[in-house]
Write a protein that holds these residues in place. Structure first.
Motif, PDB file in Angstrom:
ATOM      1  N   VAL A 161       0.806  -1.276  -0.106  1.00  0.00           N
ATOM      2  CA  VAL A 161      -0.077  -0.092   0.167  1.00  0.00           C
ATOM      3  C   VAL A 161       0.812   1.202   0.186  1.00  0.00           C
ATOM      4  CG1 VAL A 161      -1.688   1.376   0.961  1.00  0.00           C
ATOM      5  CG2 VAL A 161      -1.701  -1.231   1.352  1.00  0.00           C
ATOM      6  N   PRO A 162       0.582   2.082  -0.872  1.00  0.00           N
ATOM      7  CA  PRO A 162       1.442   3.280  -0.938  1.00  0.00           C
ATOM      8  C   PRO A 162       1.342   4.251   0.184  1.00  0.00           C
ATOM      9  CG  PRO A 162       0.408   3.069  -3.044  1.00  0.00           C
ATOM     10  CD  PRO A 162      -0.146   2.073  -2.051  1.00  0.00           C
ATOM     11  N   LYS A 163       2.252   5.044   0.797  1.00  0.00           N
ATOM     12  CA  LYS A 163       2.122   5.809   1.892  1.00  0.00           C
ATOM     13  C   LYS A 163       0.896   6.663   1.873  1.00  0.00           C
ATOM     14  CE  LYS A 163       6.938   5.939   3.767  1.00  0.00           C
ATOM     15  NZ  LYS A 163       7.801   7.076   3.908  1.00  0.00           N
ATOM     16  N   GLU A 164       0.753   7.392   0.751  1.00  0.00           N
ATOM     17  CA  GLU A 164      -0.563   8.421   0.522  1.00  0.00           C
ATOM     18  C   GLU A 164      -1.793   7.692   0.627  1.00  0.00           C
ATOM     19  OE1 GLU A 164       0.972   7.208  -3.531  1.00  0.00           O
ATOM     20  OE2 GLU A 164       1.700   7.768  -1.694  1.00  0.00           O
ATOM     21  N   GLN A 165      -1.825   6.368   0.748  1.00  0.00           N
ATOM     22  CA  GLN A 165      -3.234   5.559   0.716  1.00  0.00           C
ATOM     23  C   GLN A 165      -3.504   5.167   2.155  1.00  0.00           C
ATOM     24  OE1 GLN A 165      -5.428   5.617  -1.762  1.00  0.00           O
ATOM     25  NE2 GLN A 165      -4.097   6.862  -3.001  1.00  0.00           N
ATOM     26  N   ILE A 166      -2.592   5.463   3.072  1.00  0.00           N
ATOM     27  CA  ILE A 166      -2.768   4.968   4.450  1.00  0.00           C
ATOM     28  C   ILE A 166      -3.524   5.937   5.176  1.00  0.00           C
ATOM     29  CG2 ILE A 166      -1.717   4.119   6.466  1.00  0.00           C
ATOM     30  CD1 ILE A 166       0.459   2.698   4.764  1.00  0.00           C
ATOM     31  N   VAL A 167      -4.419   5.397   6.052  1.00  0.00           N
ATOM     32  CA  VAL A 167      -5.199   6.518   6.927  1.00  0.00           C
ATOM     33  C   VAL A 167      -5.312   5.870   8.173  1.00  0.00           C
ATOM     34  CG1 VAL A 167      -6.792   7.490   4.937  1.00  0.00           C
ATOM     35  CG2 VAL A 167      -7.345   5.473   6.231  1.00  0.00           C
ATOM     36  N   LYS A 168      -5.465   6.857   9.301  1.00  0.00           N
ATOM     37  CA  LYS A 168      -5.553   6.358  10.578  1.00  0.00           C
ATOM     38  C   LYS A 168      -7.181   5.988  10.860  1.00  0.00           C
ATOM     39  CE  LYS A 168      -1.995   9.269  12.339  1.00  0.00           C
ATOM     40  NZ  LYS A 168      -1.441  10.166  11.322  1.00  0.00           N
ATOM     41  N   GLY A 169      -7.223   4.758  11.595  1.00  0.00           N
ATOM     42  CA  GLY A 169      -8.478   4.182  11.929  1.00  0.00           C
ATOM     43  C   GLY A 169      -8.417   3.517  13.292  1.00  0.00           C
ATOM     44  N   LEU A 170      -9.641   3.873  13.962  1.00  0.00           N
ATOM     45  CA  LEU A 170      -9.859   3.238  15.183  1.00  0.00           C
ATOM     46  C   LEU A 170     -10.968   2.207  15.166  1.00  0.00           C
ATOM     47  CD1 LEU A 170      -9.370   6.301  17.852  1.00  0.00           C
ATOM     48  CD2 LEU A 170      -7.909   4.167  17.799  1.00  0.00           C
ATOM     49  N   GLU A 171     -10.830   1.094  15.749  1.00  0.00           N
ATOM     50  CA  GLU A 171     -11.878   0.092  15.624  1.00  0.00           C
ATOM     51  C   GLU A 171     -12.864   0.378  16.819  1.00  0.00           C
ATOM     52  OE1 GLU A 171     -12.427  -4.838  14.408  1.00  0.00           O
ATOM     53  OE2 GLU A 171     -10.613  -3.809  15.580  1.00  0.00           O
ATOM     54  N   TYR A 172     -13.958   0.654  16.546  1.00  0.00           N
ATOM     55  CA  TYR A 172     -14.846   0.997  17.643  1.00  0.00           C
ATOM     56  C   TYR A 172     -15.804  -0.352  17.789  1.00  0.00           C
ATOM     57  CZ  TYR A 172     -18.742   1.839  14.071  1.00  0.00           C
ATOM     58  OH  TYR A 172     -19.559   1.901  13.203  1.00  0.00           O
ATOM     59  N   GLU A 173     -15.888  -1.146  16.944  1.00  0.00           N
ATOM     60  CA  GLU A 173     -16.569  -2.701  17.163  1.00  0.00           C
ATOM     61  C   GLU A 173     -15.888  -3.310  16.116  1.00  0.00           C
ATOM     62  OE1 GLU A 173     -20.718  -2.504  14.957  1.00  0.00           O
ATOM     63  OE2 GLU A 173     -20.742  -1.476  16.770  1.00  0.00           O
ATOM     64  N   ASP A 174     -16.287  -4.747  16.285  1.00  0.00           N
ATOM     65  CA  ASP A 174     -15.638  -5.766  15.376  1.00  0.00           C
ATOM     66  C   ASP A 174     -15.818  -5.328  14.053  1.00  0.00           C
ATOM     67  OD1 ASP A 174     -14.072  -8.060  14.642  1.00  0.00           O
ATOM     68  OD2 ASP A 174     -15.969  -9.293  14.804  1.00  0.00           O
ATOM     69  N   GLY A 175     -14.905  -4.938  13.234  1.00  0.00           N
ATOM     70  CA  GLY A 175     -14.826  -4.845  11.773  1.00  0.00           C
ATOM     71  C   GLY A 175     -15.239  -3.461  11.294  1.00  0.00           C
ATOM     72  N   HIS A 176     -15.683  -2.522  12.216  1.00  0.00           N
ATOM     73  CA  HIS A 176     -15.974  -1.087  12.074  1.00  0.00           C
ATOM     74  C   HIS A 176     -14.933  -0.234  12.622  1.00  0.00           C
ATOM     75  CE1 HIS A 176     -19.874  -3.273  11.361  1.00  0.00           C
ATOM     76  NE2 HIS A 176     -20.448  -2.251  10.675  1.00  0.00           N
ATOM     77  N   TYR A 177     -14.717   0.799  11.562  1.00  0.00           N
ATOM     78  CA  TYR A 177     -13.590   1.801  11.920  1.00  0.00           C
ATOM     79  C   TYR A 177     -14.089   3.141  11.921  1.00  0.00           C
ATOM     80  CZ  TYR A 177     -10.133  -1.982  11.879  1.00  0.00           C
ATOM     81  OH  TYR A 177      -9.269  -3.284  12.129  1.00  0.00           O
TER      82      TYR A 177
END
Length: 299
Positions: free
Chosen positions: A56-72
């Motif tokens: 995955v290219p750097k510019e395509q990476i985002v920050k995500g927090l999983e608030y429940e199983d499988g959902h960010y």
């Protein structure tokens, strides 16, 4: 002059000191590269999509927090900063404590604190008042996306910030067995105490950190030189270097700080709505009901 790691202000009471912080330490030592012993090719680290197996290219990476199983919840850097602008731009001193009260076990990473534009006078005022009273400032600070507890202290003519470990991160020492405080109950004799005391005095000297160095590093490098002299080397084909990432636009931290101070007390401000994304597995699950409805209509 090195580049500052962070810019903002030290806040204590209603006083604000424009400052910048700089790393006060660097990591020395030996860094081994990973090689594939079959062909001596470098083994590198890649950011790989766990579903496709592709990089995955750097510019395509985002920050995500999983608030429940499988959902960010996906948050941009701007959204993270806007959640609490004051916290991200301020070393917020909330108390002053005696310098000797903080155990060395809590100390983590050191940073130099330098005055920002028009901050010399207030910087000197804080430094000399803390020196006179023998106090250390206990503060909150956000570095990147993590909040730290920190100690602001005086070292010579500089203010230094030490990030601290949270109390919840410290393990209880009671679980570790040690001899009792009484030497006699531990079986130590008086003559042994006297000899140990004399030995400690004989080995006492002024603290000069420059006289200590990494002997293990020296021994490893001596071994490397010996193997080079003996011709015991391997040729490694270096991969082409990736294009250097361009620096991001400079943020007007002074303006952000002014906005933060102007909105002080505005507790009702909401952060921008964050986008919600599903993993491929959840997306597939979400499509199943629609497919079954289509089959019923066909029937």
């Amino acid at each position: 002059m090195p580049r500052p790691l962070w810019k903002g202000a030290i806040s204590f009471g209603l006083v604000n000191v424009p400052v910048a912080i700089y790393p006060a330490a660097s990591r020395d030592g030996i860094s081994f590269d990973w090689l594939d012993k079959r062909d001596m090719a470098p083994v590198g680290y890649k950011r790989v999509n766990k579903e496709t197996g592709k990089e995955v290219p750097k510019e395509q990476i985002v920050k995500g927090l999983e608030y429940e199983d499988g959902h960010y919840v996906v948050l941009s850097d701007a959204e993270i900063k806007s959640a609490n602008t004051k916290a991200t731009q301020t070393i917020d001193i909330v108390a002053f404590v005696d310098a000797e009260c903080i155990s060395p076990l809590y100390f983590d990473s050191p940073y130099y604190v330098a005055p920002g534009p028009r901050g010399d006078k207030v910087y000197a005022l804080l430094r000399e008042t803390m020196r006179k009273e023998g106090k250390v400032g206990v503060a909150y600070v956000v570095l990147q996306t993590k909040q730290h507890l920190a100690a602001v202290l005086v070292q010579g003519n500089h203010l230094v910030m030490m990030t601290l470990r949270w109390a919840s991160e410290m393990r209880d020492a009671k679980a570790i067995d040690v001899p009792p405080a009484s030497l006699k109950s531990s079986g130590v004799r008086d003559n042994e105490i006297k000899m140990a005391t004399q030995l400690l005095k004989d080995m006492s000297e002024k603290w000069e950190p420059g006289q200590y160095h990494d002997k293990f590093h020296d021994d490893i490098m001596a071994l490397v030189k010996k193997k080079v002299a003996a011709g015991k080397t391997e040729e490694v084909m270096k991969p082409e270097k990736e294009a250097e990432e361009k620096p991001s636009n400079v943020i007007d931290l002074t303006e952000l700080l002014k906005q933060s101070l102007a909105k002080k007390g505005d507790k009702g401000r909401k952060a921008p709505a964050a986008s919600v994304r599903k993993t491929p597995a959840r997306k597939a699950a979400a499509r199943k009901p629609a497919a079954s409805q289509a089959r019923r209509r066909a029937a």
